[in-house]
Design an enzyme around this catalytic site. Structure first.
Site, short mmCIF file in Angstrom:
data_model
loop_
_atom_site.label_atom_id
_atom_site.label_comp_id
_atom_site.label_asym_id
_atom_site.label_seq_id
_atom_site.Cartn_x
_atom_site.Cartn_y
_atom_site.Cartn_z
N ARG A 164 -5.40 -7.81 -12.97
CA ARG A 164 -5.15 -9.21 -13.29
C ARG A 164 -4.29 -9.82 -12.19
NH1 ARG A 164 -4.12 -6.39 -18.21
NH2 ARG A 164 -5.73 -6.74 -19.79
N ASP A 186 -2.25 -12.33 -10.00
CA ASP A 186 -1.44 -13.47 -10.42
C ASP A 186 -1.96 -14.77 -9.80
OD1 ASP A 186 0.33 -11.74 -11.77
OD2 ASP A 186 1.48 -11.40 -9.94
N TYR A 235 -3.13 -2.92 -2.00
CA TYR A 235 -2.74 -4.32 -1.82
C TYR A 235 -2.14 -4.48 -0.43
CZ TYR A 235 -3.16 -5.60 -6.79
OH TYR A 235 -3.62 -5.87 -8.05
N ARG A 278 4.97 -7.87 -4.98
CA ARG A 278 5.71 -9.01 -4.42
C ARG A 278 7.22 -8.79 -4.49
NH1 ARG A 278 3.51 -13.67 -7.88
NH2 ARG A 278 5.12 -14.85 -6.74
#
Length: 247
Positions: A52, A54, A112, A199
């Site tokens: 999911r 962001d 990522y 992040r």
């Protein structure tokens, strides 16, 4: 007869409220895909994503699956969907999968990449996909700090969901920090990531690179298990899902 299809997707997440359905807004990646499949099949279709992402986060190779019935070939489905999807979402590949395939539950790893721009001129054409840090960070200090964050740990201090009830233990087996030209990249590979985890980790590595934190303080953050101690969360626009791993 409904067939389970596996899709590889890419998207620019700039204007979207993330992957997952959100109340009172059609601007989600999942929502746009399901709208097109409803148009194509005449029936509601649930699209399940491998993760999911962001609001504002991008993907080069998100994996999803959906079950539906159609007389179209895989190529025709892909072309139909791309014809009706907005220009910032693309179905790169679609093919029939086993009936038991589940894009989220069967995933065993994800990669990522977070990109910072450290050049002197403005990144006009890449501005939606990079974060410009407040100063040029020290890469060696960040690599030293990243070593503390690599491994199997409780990452509660790096979780953006304060109501998280499930385990916050994850395995991050690689954090690679590299610079090529004006781009400074942080590449993370692990079995899974918590909300905002990449992040927040990037924010802490940057603060270490600025000299605001010591590399050793990453170990203290892990032990503390308190999100408030971790501080800065790097902006969403620099983050991209690069790959999802399956057996």
């Amino acid at each position: 007869m409904k067939i389970n299809y596996k899709m590889i997707l890419s998207y620019d997440g700039t204007k979207y409220y993330g992957w997952e359905h959100q109340p009172n807004t059609p601007l989600t990646i999942q929502g746009k895909l399901e709208q097109v499949l409803l148009r194509m099949t005449g029936q509601p279709v649930e699209v399940i994503g491998a993760g999911r992402t962001d609001a504002g986060v991008h993907a080069c190779a998100m994996v999803a699956n959906a079950r539906f019935e159609t007389g179209m070939t895989e190529t025709e489905i892909r072309d139909y969907m791309n014809g009706y999807l907005p220009e910032d979402i693309c179905v790169c590949e679609i093919r029939q999968a086993s009936d038991r395939f589940h894009s989220r539950y069967n995933a065993i790893g994800k990669t990522y990449r977070y990109t910072c721009y450290v050049g002197e001129a403005k990144p006009v054409f890449d501005r939606r996909f990079v974060y410009i840090p407040e100063e040029r960070p020290d890469a060696d200090r960040m690599r030293e700090a990243a070593a503390y964050l690599t491994g199997t740990h409780d990452y509660a201090s790096f979780c953006g969901n304060p109501r998280m009830k499930k385990s916050t233990v994850r395995k991050v087996d690689q954090i690679e920090i590299a610079q090529e030209g004006a781009c400074l990249t942080f590449t993370y590979h692990g079995t899974g990531f918590l909300q905002h985890m990449v992040r927040i980790m990037t924010g802490m590595l940057l603060e270490t690179g600025y000299g605001k934190r010591t590399p050793e303080s990453m170990e203290d953050l892990l032990e503390a298990k308190k999100r408030a101690l971790a501080g800065f969360t790097a902006p969403a626009k620099g983050l991209c899902l690069m790959k999802v791993d399956y057996d």
